[in-house]
Design a protein around this motif. Structure first.
Motif, PDB file in Angstrom:
ATOM      1  N   UNK A 127     -49.049  36.938 -70.185  1.00 50.19           N
ATOM      2  CA  UNK A 127     -49.602  36.652 -71.514  1.00 50.19           C
ATOM      3  C   UNK A 127     -50.133  35.218 -71.566  1.00 50.19           C
ATOM      4  N   UNK A 128     -49.343  34.288 -71.034  1.00 55.14           N
ATOM      5  CA  UNK A 128     -49.757  32.873 -71.040  1.00 55.14           C
ATOM      6  C   UNK A 128     -51.087  32.705 -70.324  1.00 55.14           C
ATOM      7  N   UNK A 129     -51.224  33.372 -69.181  1.00 52.13           N
ATOM      8  CA  UNK A 129     -52.443  33.240 -68.374  1.00 52.13           C
ATOM      9  C   UNK A 129     -53.630  33.905 -69.054  1.00 52.13           C
ATOM     10  N   UNK A 183     -35.173  17.104 -77.568  1.00 49.01           N
ATOM     11  CA  UNK A 183     -36.565  16.654 -77.471  1.00 49.01           C
ATOM     12  C   UNK A 183     -36.531  15.153 -77.282  1.00 49.01           C
ATOM     13  N   UNK A 184     -37.282  14.674 -76.293  1.00 49.29           N
ATOM     14  CA  UNK A 184     -37.162  13.262 -75.943  1.00 49.29           C
ATOM     15  C   UNK A 184     -38.530  12.583 -75.934  1.00 49.29           C
ATOM     16  N   UNK A 185     -39.169  12.592 -77.126  1.00 48.53           N
ATOM     17  CA  UNK A 185     -40.473  11.927 -77.247  1.00 48.53           C
ATOM     18  C   UNK A 185     -41.621  12.862 -76.948  1.00 48.53           C
ATOM     19  N   UNK A 186     -41.779  13.892 -77.783  1.00 52.49           N
ATOM     20  CA  UNK A 186     -42.831  14.897 -77.571  1.00 52.49           C
ATOM     21  C   UNK A 186     -44.002  14.615 -78.509  1.00 52.49           C
ATOM     22  N   UNK A 187     -45.199  14.562 -77.961  1.00 51.27           N
ATOM     23  CA  UNK A 187     -46.431  14.416 -78.746  1.00 51.27           C
ATOM     24  C   UNK A 187     -47.399  15.514 -78.339  1.00 51.27           C
ATOM     25  N   UNK A 188     -48.003  16.152 -79.337  1.00 50.01           N
ATOM     26  CA  UNK A 188     -48.972  17.214 -79.040  1.00 50.01           C
ATOM     27  C   UNK A 188     -49.838  17.458 -80.261  1.00 50.01           C
ATOM     28  N   UNK A 189     -51.083  17.865 -80.026  1.00 54.28           N
ATOM     29  CA  UNK A 189     -51.980  18.293 -81.097  1.00 54.28           C
ATOM     30  C   UNK A 189     -52.244  19.781 -80.929  1.00 54.28           C
ATOM     31  N   UNK A 190     -52.227  20.507 -82.033  1.00 54.41           N
ATOM     32  CA  UNK A 190     -52.550  21.929 -82.007  1.00 54.41           C
ATOM     33  C   UNK A 190     -53.770  22.137 -82.893  1.00 54.41           C
ATOM     34  N   UNK A 191     -54.837  22.612 -82.274  1.00 61.00           N
ATOM     35  CA  UNK A 191     -56.099  22.773 -83.009  1.00 61.00           C
ATOM     36  C   UNK A 191     -56.177  24.156 -83.653  1.00 61.00           C
ATOM     37  N   UNK A 192     -57.007  24.245 -84.685  1.00 66.06           N
ATOM     38  CA  UNK A 192     -57.221  25.527 -85.355  1.00 66.06           C
ATOM     39  C   UNK A 192     -57.814  26.530 -84.372  1.00 66.06           C
ATOM     40  N   UNK A 193     -57.269  27.745 -84.391  1.00 68.21           N
ATOM     41  CA  UNK A 193     -57.789  28.809 -83.535  1.00 68.21           C
ATOM     42  C   UNK A 193     -57.277  28.775 -82.113  1.00 68.21           C
ATOM     43  N   UNK A 194     -56.441  27.798 -81.802  1.00 68.48           N
ATOM     44  CA  UNK A 194     -55.921  27.668 -80.441  1.00 68.48           C
ATOM     45  C   UNK A 194     -54.680  28.549 -80.265  1.00 68.48           C
ATOM     46  N   UNK A 195     -54.492  29.067 -79.052  1.00 71.98           N
ATOM     47  CA  UNK A 195     -53.241  29.740 -78.705  1.00 71.98           C
ATOM     48  C   UNK A 195     -52.539  28.854 -77.682  1.00 71.98           C
ATOM     49  N   UNK A 196     -51.512  28.148 -78.143  1.00 67.67           N
ATOM     50  CA  UNK A 196     -50.771  27.233 -77.275  1.00 67.67           C
ATOM     51  C   UNK A 196     -49.497  27.943 -76.816  1.00 67.67           C
ATOM     52  N   UNK A 197     -49.367  28.121 -75.516  1.00 65.91           N
ATOM     53  CA  UNK A 197     -48.198  28.800 -74.960  1.00 65.91           C
ATOM     54  C   UNK A 197     -47.285  27.751 -74.327  1.00 65.91           C
ATOM     55  N   UNK A 198     -46.009  27.780 -74.714  1.00 68.19           N
ATOM     56  CA  UNK A 198     -45.037  26.794 -74.234  1.00 68.19           C
ATOM     57  C   UNK A 198     -44.108  27.487 -73.253  1.00 68.19           C
ATOM     58  N   UNK A 199     -44.075  26.974 -72.020  1.00 68.11           N
ATOM     59  CA  UNK A 199     -43.226  27.565 -70.977  1.00 68.11           C
ATOM     60  C   UNK A 199     -42.275  26.494 -70.444  1.00 68.11           C
ATOM     61  N   UNK A 200     -41.275  26.947 -69.706  1.00 71.87           N
ATOM     62  CA  UNK A 200     -40.323  26.020 -69.113  1.00 71.87           C
ATOM     63  C   UNK A 200     -38.978  26.695 -68.933  1.00 71.87           C
ATOM     64  N   UNK A 201     -38.080  26.059 -68.170  1.00 72.11           N
ATOM     65  CA  UNK A 201     -36.764  26.662 -67.938  1.00 72.11           C
ATOM     66  C   UNK A 201     -35.926  26.701 -69.211  1.00 72.11           C
ATOM     67  N   UNK A 202     -34.864  27.492 -69.196  1.00 72.22           N
ATOM     68  CA  UNK A 202     -33.937  27.526 -70.330  1.00 72.22           C
ATOM     69  C   UNK A 202     -33.381  26.133 -70.570  1.00 72.22           C
TER      70      UNK A 202
END
Length: 247
Positions: free
Chosen positions: A205-207, A24-43
């Motif tokens: 699922x993400x969509x 991880x190289x400087x990750x910032x994120x907020x996750x709100x209550x009730x949100x479904x945050x889907x994280x995608x990306x290559x291996x």
């Protein structure tokens, strides 16, 4: 801090081998209550490391993570207390093979939440009913299919009444025909307003279920937005090339 934000990730870095490997190289994120945050990306993009840092299964090299306003990266914080509010479901089910399903489900609520056996069993059976497995309460994990085991793993996390559910590629170890039954349980949770962070390769699922999609590459968040923004009008060349390979 907004009342609505459950998890704040501030400039989190996770380096291995000195600084040779930047998971991880400087990750910032907020996750709100009730949100479904889907994280995608290559291996190897840092998705699972990001998820595991949220409940300190991986300790960040630097940066801060606040859960419900408490800095869980502060060494003085009792992380075990906070973990009780964060359910986690892995690729592999990690059920105790020598215990019945009901015993698997009630162990932590009785030991950690100090619930009575009766109360813990009543809640576990109700949750089993919600995922269509109440008839398997006295079975052992060896008697279940992969899809059933993963649904049980989700119920086990829910038995702790968590505020957020973290899913690390929950369907990647399953046979294709079992994926749907696990995703259906996750969709039901999303409809009920559970805060969820999901690392997955299931783009459908993400969509369909994600309120927000985060695309990671090389330990950074490259792009984030609504499912429509990410899948229908990606901005970065990196996301465009990733989607071209998988869709």
């Amino acid at each position: 801090m907004s009342d609505n934000i459950l998890i704040q990730v501030e400039d989190v870095k996770k380096y291995y081998n000195g600084e040779k490997i930047k998971a991880l190289d400087g990750v910032s994120a907020d996750i709100k209550k009730g949100e479904v945050v889907v994280v995608i990306g290559p291996s190897g993009s840092g998705k699972s490391t990001f998820l595991r840092c949220l409940n300190l299964l991986e300790a960040p090299t630097s940066g801060r993570i606040l859960f419900d306003g408490t800095d869980i990266t502060d060494p003085r914080t009792n992380i075990n207390n906070h973990r009780q509010h964060m359910g986690m479901v892995f690729q592999h089910f990690n059920l105790f093979p020598n215990m019945t399903i009901l015993k698997n489900l009630t162990l932590a609520p009785i030991k950690l939440r100090k619930k009575s056996k009766e109360e813990a069993e009543k809640e576990a059976l109700a949750l089993l009913g919600r995922v269509g497995l109440e008839d398997r309460a006295n079975a052992y994990s060896s008697q279940l299919s992969g899809g059933q085991k993963q649904r049980i793993a989700i119920v086990r996390a829910l038995c702790m009444n968590p505020e957020v559910m973290l899913f690390d590629e929950p369907t990647s170890a399953l046979d294709p025909e079992m994926v749907g039954e696990v995703l259906d349980v996750m969709k039901q949770l999303a409809r009920e307003g559970m805060t969820m962070v999901v690392v997955t390769h299931e783009m459908g699922f993400a969509r369909e279920v994600g309120s927000r999609v985060i695309f990671m590459d090389e330990g950074r968040i490259v792009e984030e937005g609504t499912p429509s923004e990410i899948f229908d009008s990606p901005k970065s060349d990196r996301l465009k090339s990733f989607l071209a390979k998988i869709l």
